[in-house]
Scaffold this motif. Structure first.
Motif, mmCIF file in Angstrom:
data_model
loop_
_atom_site.group_PDB
_atom_site.id
_atom_site.type_symbol
_atom_site.label_atom_id
_atom_site.label_comp_id
_atom_site.label_asym_id
_atom_site.label_seq_id
_atom_site.Cartn_x
_atom_site.Cartn_y
_atom_site.Cartn_z
ATOM 1 N N UNK A 49 -32.948 -9.182 -19.428
ATOM 2 C CA UNK A 49 -32.942 -9.551 -18.011
ATOM 3 C C UNK A 49 -31.789 -8.913 -17.245
ATOM 4 N N UNK A 50 -30.785 -8.408 -17.930
ATOM 5 C CA UNK A 50 -29.671 -7.790 -17.213
ATOM 6 C C UNK A 50 -30.057 -6.448 -16.598
ATOM 7 N N UNK A 51 -31.206 -5.886 -16.985
ATOM 8 C CA UNK A 51 -31.620 -4.587 -16.468
ATOM 9 C C UNK A 51 -32.736 -4.751 -15.447
ATOM 10 N N UNK A 52 -32.632 -4.010 -14.335
ATOM 11 C CA UNK A 52 -33.642 -4.069 -13.292
ATOM 12 C C UNK A 52 -33.788 -2.739 -12.589
ATOM 13 N N UNK A 53 -34.594 -2.719 -11.530
ATOM 14 C CA UNK A 53 -34.846 -1.565 -10.667
ATOM 15 C C UNK A 53 -35.829 -0.585 -11.283
ATOM 16 N N UNK A 54 -35.456 0.125 -12.349
ATOM 17 C CA UNK A 54 -36.349 1.068 -13.038
ATOM 18 C C UNK A 54 -36.299 0.718 -14.523
ATOM 19 N N UNK A 55 -37.321 0.014 -15.021
ATOM 20 C CA UNK A 55 -37.224 -0.541 -16.377
ATOM 21 C C UNK A 55 -38.468 -0.257 -17.212
ATOM 22 N N UNK A 56 -39.184 0.837 -16.924
ATOM 23 C CA UNK A 56 -40.227 1.238 -17.868
ATOM 24 C C UNK A 56 -39.603 1.594 -19.208
ATOM 25 N N UNK A 57 -38.367 2.051 -19.158
ATOM 26 C CA UNK A 57 -37.538 2.232 -20.350
ATOM 27 C C UNK A 57 -36.085 2.200 -19.906
ATOM 28 N N UNK A 58 -35.218 1.721 -20.772
ATOM 29 C CA UNK A 58 -33.784 1.687 -20.500
ATOM 30 C C UNK A 58 -33.061 2.352 -21.660
ATOM 31 N N UNK A 59 -32.289 3.391 -21.346
ATOM 32 C CA UNK A 59 -31.484 4.080 -22.353
ATOM 33 C C UNK A 59 -30.021 3.727 -22.120
ATOM 34 N N UNK A 60 -29.470 2.912 -23.024
ATOM 35 C CA UNK A 60 -28.071 2.503 -22.932
ATOM 36 C C UNK A 60 -27.232 3.445 -23.790
ATOM 37 N N UNK A 61 -26.379 4.225 -23.128
ATOM 38 C CA UNK A 61 -25.617 5.274 -23.797
ATOM 39 C C UNK A 61 -24.174 4.834 -23.984
ATOM 40 N N UNK A 62 -23.707 4.889 -25.229
ATOM 41 C CA UNK A 62 -22.300 4.708 -25.536
ATOM 42 C C UNK A 62 -21.703 6.090 -25.753
ATOM 43 N N UNK A 63 -20.725 6.462 -24.948
ATOM 44 C CA UNK A 63 -20.180 7.810 -25.013
ATOM 45 C C UNK A 63 -19.084 7.908 -26.074
ATOM 46 N N UNK A 64 -18.699 9.127 -26.346
ATOM 47 C CA UNK A 64 -17.670 9.385 -27.359
ATOM 48 C C UNK A 64 -16.320 8.880 -26.855
ATOM 49 N N UNK A 65 -15.611 8.197 -27.718
ATOM 50 C CA UNK A 65 -14.325 7.610 -27.346
ATOM 51 C C UNK A 65 -13.223 8.152 -28.245
ATOM 52 N N UNK A 66 -12.047 8.374 -27.660
ATOM 53 C CA UNK A 66 -10.905 8.825 -28.450
ATOM 54 C C UNK A 66 -10.124 7.698 -29.069
ATOM 55 N N UNK A 67 -10.206 6.497 -28.475
ATOM 56 C CA UNK A 67 -9.473 5.355 -28.983
ATOM 57 C C UNK A 67 -10.018 4.956 -30.347
#
Length: 804
Positions: free
Chosen positions: A222-240
């Motif tokens: 439910x936290x995703x809306x607007x365009x939700x035929x698919x949702x791609x949640x991307x975690x980017x590369x982190x240096x920490x």
């Protein structure tokens, strides 16, 4: 050995919070803990691994002198934890990490001489299914993406997502998720991007920035809306958490069509600050998918940049700053007649994004996080003196301001999340066009459109001109909970969206699902229902909804709208899904799903004479039924792989209910009754197999079969007489009851060698072949929605990656 997952006492949680914060993030989990011996003393230099074999994720870290460890930047899911130390029995167990509230693990190692198998030891095949998931969700990580055989040229993250079930591949990197036109959201470290990210619309998400990607296509939270035929949640590369002040890679690539690219990344950490910086440049003489076999006027170049900084501000707070930027300049591919006439249109795309995120731990079981972001995108179409059959100029700009706020609480069997979001989007559009060919729209012909006569430059008309700006907003709120009840996992969410732009509307959206775990057979059963509210695409929405441009609509098409201007309404959808996931032995995971979607005011696009201009449109409704399956072989003796199967039946029902329909005679034909839209495809199969040797050699083979998308119902005799399209006639079946492009099978191959020394990667050399059999095939043909585009022919490439 034993493990305990700790709910920290209030008097002692501060130190744990302090350790967790460097790894915390808006959309990531943290697993931390302490390794001790039988007497309770800390065990240093123990090797801790956190992995999920189905997702292909594996992280390794050593405990410090105090026996503590922290592994962060993890997608929400279940993980296998392993701890190894000389003189102690190996430890294996599992833990679920499904929020950014840190999970605390205490591991007590037993001496080897007294080791006994305990019931808490992990079952080798237990993670082949995920009882905590109530919908369709799949993942991929950085290592898998790096070894894929991606096409040369402008291919973004969509090319990676297309290997999953549920997607039909289309031209210029576009993908249709579960029978929808696009309507996808990309969430980059908590920053939502709802722009149409394909080669002709906007610069795509660079797959080089990805550490992991979570793809939701069923039971969307439910936290995703607007365009939700698919949702791609991307975690980017982190240096920490990298343990290094400075490290990085440089990748150089070259391929056919004079394609060359470089990617350079730097990352590291110092004290409480971690950073990642990446730059990517590319040029090619086949930048977009060609419109004819000759690949005419199709060169381009692009540059993309990414930066991320994580700062541990206090003992309870972490701040993250992200920045993305992209620029591309490319020629628009020509038909033969356009090339001979000297047509030389170009397009420029520019975008930039900034996001600032903050996570604050309220207690060991609660946190709040906020993300504010700004995104700007611009598309500029530049005409040329030789343009035919029309000339067009466009300058389109969209800005998006977003504020996301979340409260997270993990207590007992509950995992609660609630939030309030706001989005503001100023839009500016300027557009000109005119007819430049006397043979186009000739008076007295069957396809003559009287409303275009005023803008026929060959008969004394003048260019159509449009310029407008407006600002919209979307206000949202939601609450969702995941509850464990024995063998059941229940997810229940409710979302409310209030949309204010060219039209106004609002809707409550229940999102519910459950899973049932048959532990005895390694089976998970799932079912869900979602109500969604998908807002219209902002690209060219002002133009498609203006009273000025409505006079350009084919009179027959205008009759279907009652002769008046119709504004595009948000798409309201009911979405039902049922699925089953099964573990097979200790290495194979299999799942299958069936879904049904029905929508009112279906959204799609209308292509403007094979130019770079695409207008939004809407039809009365769409009904989609689909079957999907996926099998994953987790690594065994160096081998791993996956097989994805997709079937989607998409039936659209006219009339057209909004938008702009310029110069397409097929519009009148399609208004006669329900029809299979070009998202419909009977079968798509995508298989990927990877082998990695201990000596560093590896190979990845990919094979994809597509039975063919729906084509325009063109007259075969007219096509045979048209020199621009005649040689494409064997690639499309226009005599079938439902015209389709012919089936195609495309095979890709990567062979490489990775050199390591002292456990660290040094360099990597690989050879790539895409479209191994040089199959000539179409994505689509004369479609009123996307035009005509061909699959890339066989292309060889080489890639060198240097680690430092």
């Amino acid at each position: 050995m034993n493990i305990s997952i700790t709910a920290w006492p209030v008097t002692g949680w501060f130190c744990a919070v302090l350790a967790a914060l460097p790894a915390a993030g808006q959309a990531t989990a943290v697993i931390q803990g302490r390794v001790i011996d039988p007497t309770g003393a800390p065990v240093s230099e123990a090797v801790v691994t956190v992995s999920n074999p189905v997702a292909g994720l594996h992280k390794r870290i050593e405990t410090g002198i105090d026996g503590q460890f922290t592994v962060g930047n993890l997608p929400f899911q279940a993980y296998r934890i392993g701890v190894d130390r000389e003189g102690f029995a190996p430890f294996r167990s599992e833990v679920a990490a499904r929020s950014n509230v840190p999970v605390e693990v205490t591991v007590r190692l037993e001496l080897t001489t007294v080791y006994q198998n305990l019931s808490v030891s992990a079952n080798a095949g237990a993670l082949l299914v995920d009882p905590g998931e109530t919908g369709t969700r799949v993942q991929m990580n950085q290592n898998q993406i790096d070894r894929m055989a991606l096409q040369a040229g402008n291919r973004g993250l969509e090319a990676v997502l297309a290997t999953f079930p549920g997607f039909s591949m289309n031209a210029n990197g576009a993908i249709h998720p579960r029978g929808a036109h696009n309507q996808m959201t990309f969430v980059i470290d908590g920053m939502p991007i709802t722009d149409q990210l394909t080669g002709a619309f906007a610069n795509a998400v660079d797959p080089n920035i990805v550490q992991t990607v979570d793809l939701y296509t069923g039971n969307i939270p439910a936290e995703y809306g607007s365009k939700v035929s698919a949702v791609a949640s991307v975690t980017t590369r982190a240096g920490l958490g990298s343990g290094r002040r400075l490290g990085g890679t440089t990748t150089l690539s070259a391929a056919g069509f004079d394609t060359a690219s470089q990617v350079t990344s730097l990352s590291g950490e110092s004290g409480r600050v971690g950073y990642t910086v990446l730059a990517n440049t590319m040029e090619s003489h086949r930048y977009l998918d060609q419109v004819s076999l000759d690949n005419l006027h199709n060169g381009g170049n692009s540059a993309r940049a990414f930066a991320r900084a994580d700062i541990q501000a206090t003992g309870r707070d972490v701040v993250r700053l992200n920045a993305l930027a992209g620029r591309s300049s490319f020629e628009l591919a020509n038909l033969r007649s356009q090339q001979e006439n000297g047509m030389r249109q170009r397009q420029r795309l520019e975008d930039g994004s900034l996001s600032l995120g903050w996570v604050h731990l309220l207690s060991p079981v609660a946190s709040i996080d906020s993300t504010v972001s700004y995104r700007s995108s611009r598309a500029l179409l530049l005409p040329s003196p030789g343009d035919i059959p029309v000339t067009a100029w466009q300058d389109r700009r969209i800005e998006t301001y977003t504020a996301w706020n979340r409260f997270n609480l993990t207590r007992g069997a509950h995992n609660l999340k609630a939030g309030i979001d706001g989005q503001w989007f100023p839009v500016r559009e300027a557009f000109r066009f005119g007819v430049t060919s006397a043979d186009f729209n000739r008076p007295g012909t069957e396809d003559y459109i009287a409303t275009l006569a005023a803008h026929d430059l060959t008969r004394g008309g003048r260019q159509f001109t449009f310029a407008r700006r407006s600002t919209g907003r979307l206000a949202s709120g939601f609450v969702q909970d995941q509850v464990r009840l024995g063998r059941f996992q229940i997810s229940a969410g409710l979302r409310f969206d209030d949309y204010r732009f060219l039209v106004r509307g609002s809707q409550w959206q229940p999102r519910v699902g459950f899973s049932f775990h048959l532990r005895e057979t390694g089976t998970v059963l799932r079912a869900s229902y979602n109500r969604t509210y998908q807002t219209p695409p902002n690209e060219n929405l002002l133009l498609a909804s203006s009273s000025e441009s409505s006079v350009l609509v084919d009179p027959d098409a205008r009759l279907t709208l009652g002769g008046a201007l119709a504004l595009i309404q948000p798409e309201r959808q009911n979405f039902f899904e049922a699925s089953v996931q099964q573990g097979v032995g200790s290495q194979v995971s299999v799942w299958a799903s069936y879904y049904h979607k029905n929508s009112r005011d279906q959204q799609d696009n209308n292509n403007f004479f094979n130019t770079g201009v695409i207008f939004p449109m809407a039809l009365a409704s769409i009904r989609v039924n689909g079957l999907e399956g996926r099998m994953v072989l987790t690594p065994v003796r160096g081998f791993s792989g996956s097989l994805s199967i997709t079937h989607a039946r998409a039936v659209s029902t006219p009339p057209f209910t909004g938008g702009l329909f310029i110069g397409n005679s097929a519009v009148s034909l399609l208004n006669q009754g329900p029809f299979l839209i070009d998202h419909d495809q009977a079968l798509a199969v995508h298989g990927v197999a990877t082998w990695t040797s201990r000596r560093g050699f590896y190979t990845t083979a990919s094979v994809r079969y597509d039975s063919g998308l729906v084509a325009n119902p063109s007259d075969p005799e007219a096509v045979a007489a048209d020199p621009d399209y005649a040689d494409l006639l064997p690639l499309v079946n226009l005599t079938a009851a439902v015209p389709r492009v012919r089936p195609r099978t495309i095979a890709d191959l990567v062979v490489g060698y990775e050199r390591s020394r002292d456990g660290s990667k040094r360099w990597d050399l690989s050879l790539m072949l895409t479209n191994l059999t040089n199959r000539t095939a179409l994505y689509n043909f004369q479609s009123i929605f996307v035009g005509t585009r061909l699959v890339q022919p066989r292309t060889a490439g080489v890639r060198l990656r240097i680690h430092f």
